[in-house]
Design an enzyme around this catalytic site. Structure first.
Site, PDB file in Angstrom:
ATOM      1  N   HIS A  37       0.701  -1.081  -0.004  1.00  0.00           N
ATOM      2  CA  HIS A  37      -0.047  -0.021  -0.011  1.00  0.00           C
ATOM      3  C   HIS A  37       0.905   1.052   0.073  1.00  0.00           C
ATOM      4  O   HIS A  37       0.702   2.180  -0.689  1.00  0.00           O
ATOM      5  CB  HIS A  37      -1.033   0.149   1.162  1.00  0.00           C
ATOM      6  CG  HIS A  37      -2.084  -1.091   1.487  1.00  0.00           C
ATOM      7  ND1 HIS A  37      -1.921  -2.054   2.282  1.00  0.00           N
ATOM      8  CD2 HIS A  37      -3.071  -1.213   0.672  1.00  0.00           C
ATOM      9  CE1 HIS A  37      -3.100  -2.738   2.177  1.00  0.00           C
ATOM     10  NE2 HIS A  37      -3.627  -2.474   1.161  1.00  0.00           N
ATOM     11  N   GLY A 147      -2.348  -1.953  -7.486  1.00  0.00           N
ATOM     12  CA  GLY A 147      -1.340  -2.710  -7.372  1.00  0.00           C
ATOM     13  C   GLY A 147      -1.251  -3.878  -8.563  1.00  0.00           C
ATOM     14  O   GLY A 147      -2.441  -4.405  -8.653  1.00  0.00           O
ATOM     15  N   SER A 185      -0.055  -8.750   1.711  1.00  0.00           N
ATOM     16  CA  SER A 185      -1.198  -8.630   1.622  1.00  0.00           C
ATOM     17  C   SER A 185      -1.911  -8.782   3.000  1.00  0.00           C
ATOM     18  O   SER A 185      -1.452  -9.202   3.977  1.00  0.00           O
ATOM     19  CB  SER A 185      -1.952 -10.236   0.931  1.00  0.00           C
ATOM     20  OG  SER A 185      -3.257 -10.266   1.385  1.00  0.00           O
TER      21      SER A 185
HETATM   22  P1  AMP Z   1      -6.441  -3.729  -0.608  1.00  0.00           P
HETATM   23  O1  AMP Z   1      -6.307  -2.972   0.572  1.00  0.00           O
HETATM   24  O2  AMP Z   1      -5.891  -5.091  -0.327  1.00  0.00           O
HETATM   25  O3  AMP Z   1      -7.621  -3.552  -1.416  1.00  0.00           O
HETATM   26  O4  AMP Z   1      -5.256  -3.085  -1.635  1.00  0.00           O
HETATM   27  C1  AMP Z   1      -5.189  -1.647  -2.144  1.00  0.00           C
HETATM   28  C2  AMP Z   1      -4.218  -1.769  -3.210  1.00  0.00           C
HETATM   29  O5  AMP Z   1      -3.154  -2.209  -3.020  1.00  0.00           O
HETATM   30  C3  AMP Z   1      -4.711  -2.386  -4.510  1.00  0.00           C
HETATM   31  O6  AMP Z   1      -4.617  -1.750  -5.681  1.00  0.00           O
HETATM   32  C4  AMP Z   1      -4.084  -3.610  -4.525  1.00  0.00           C
HETATM   33  O7  AMP Z   1      -3.573  -4.142  -5.812  1.00  0.00           O
HETATM   34  C5  AMP Z   1      -2.564  -3.013  -3.864  1.00  0.00           C
HETATM   35  N1  AMP Z   1      -1.642  -3.854  -3.526  1.00  0.00           N
HETATM   36  C6  AMP Z   1      -1.977  -4.844  -2.430  1.00  0.00           C
HETATM   37  N2  AMP Z   1      -0.984  -5.630  -2.108  1.00  0.00           N
HETATM   38  C7  AMP Z   1       0.023  -5.078  -2.806  1.00  0.00           C
HETATM   39  C8  AMP Z   1       1.643  -5.574  -2.733  1.00  0.00           C
HETATM   40  N3  AMP Z   1       1.829  -6.591  -2.289  1.00  0.00           N
HETATM   41  N4  AMP Z   1       2.043  -4.764  -3.819  1.00  0.00           N
HETATM   42  C9  AMP Z   1       1.504  -3.856  -4.330  1.00  0.00           C
HETATM   43  N5  AMP Z   1       0.366  -3.397  -4.512  1.00  0.00           N
HETATM   44  C10 AMP Z   1      -0.407  -3.975  -3.688  1.00  0.00           C
END
Ligand code: AMP
Length: 282
Positions: A37, A147, A185
């Protein structure tokens, strides 16, 4: 950094910044920040004059029986971290603010939502596309950061922005990994210690695919079979799918050539993990 709870106030702030000639970036998230993030936020901060991070655990993208209630949350820590990397506004609405009353409109990116993770989570991507469309209207930024970790989501958002003429540039950011290769994650926090040890199996299988491609293998069935073999050595990792497809329409490829997305999903205990690598093949 300022926390904004209301849609109207958020939109006014963004419109004002744009009227002054500023470039606004938005980073949609569900919170419980890790370095993945933060990488998206750093990228936005370096590209834009004003950065809005949205933090909303979107009920519409969880099916009944999924982990909506137990999804990890830590608002205090999240706001400190976002402030530290230079984010200007954290938009964190209540569910009632985002979905007041009955909502009968949904955004469905049809074909792309029905493959890969969509086969296991049939309502998920419509929930995602709908909330991201709403967020693009509430935070009318010129640039939006997502991401590569969620490759199918990224492809769906790109298609939605293009199909529905959202005046926003969708920017994909490379996956941030733990030292042993596990893609970061928020859901990794669910893993028991023994499961955490085996969780890099997904990335190992993608590395194996990379080795085969490097050595000239172009048959996707052969690559897929080798990946299954890698994962099979990890007793706690139950494979859901391996997809070898193009990176735009997510259509399966028999022969590997051009830009190829190889994606994998597995269950490790109660945790569902996904990972992928994009290969540019001559
Ligand atoms: P989330 O809070 O899991 O919905 O993720 C929010 C954003 O962060 C999304 O665009 C995800 O693809 C990105 N994201 C989550 N994990 C990663 C990671 N390990 N590397 C890069 N971006 C990430």
């Amino acid at each position: 950094m300022e926390v904004i709870r209301k849609k109207d106030e958020m939109r006014r702030i963004v419109e004002r910044a744009k009227a002054r000639g500023g470039t606004v970036g938005v980073v949609p998230t569900m919170g419980y920040f890790h370095d993945g993030h933060l990488e998206l936020m750093r990228r936005a901060v370096s590209d834009c004059d004003l950065v809005v991070v949205t933090l909303f655990v979107n009920p519409a993208q969880f099916a009944p029986g999924e982990d909506l209630a137990s999804y990890p949350r830590d608002f205090e820590r999240d706001s400190l971290l976002a402030g530290e990397v230079g984010v200007d506004y954290l938009f964190a609405p209540e569910v009632e603010e985002m979905y007041p009353g009955v909502s009968s409109t949904a955004v469905e990116v049809r074909e792309l939502s029905r493959v890969m993770c969509g086969l296991f989570r049939p309502t998920h991507f419509t929930g995602v596309a709908t909330v991201v469309a709403k967020l693009f209207n509430i935070v009318p930024a010129q640039k939006a950061y997502f991401g590569q970790k969620d490759a199918q989501q990224l492809a769906i958002i790109r298609r939605m922005a293009s199909d529905l003429d959202f005046p926003v540039q969708v920017i994909g950011v490379a996956t941030v990994r733990e030292p042993d290769g596990l893609a970061m994650s928020s859901r990794n926090s669910y893993l028991e210690p023994g499961e955490r040890e085996q969780a890099p199996a997904l990335f190992r299988s993608l590395q194996r695919a990379g080795e085969l491609i490097e050595s000239g293998e172009r048959d996707s069935a052969a690559v897929s079979a080798a990946m299954v073999e890698v994962v099979a050595a990890y007793g706690l990792v139950n494979l859901e799918y391996i997809a070898i497809c193009d990176n735009i329409f997510l259509q399966p490829l028999m022969e590997l050539s051009g830009v190829v997305l190889i994606a994998v999903a597995a269950r490790v205990g109660r945790t569902r993990l996904i990972d992928n690598v994009v290969f540019d093949i001559e």
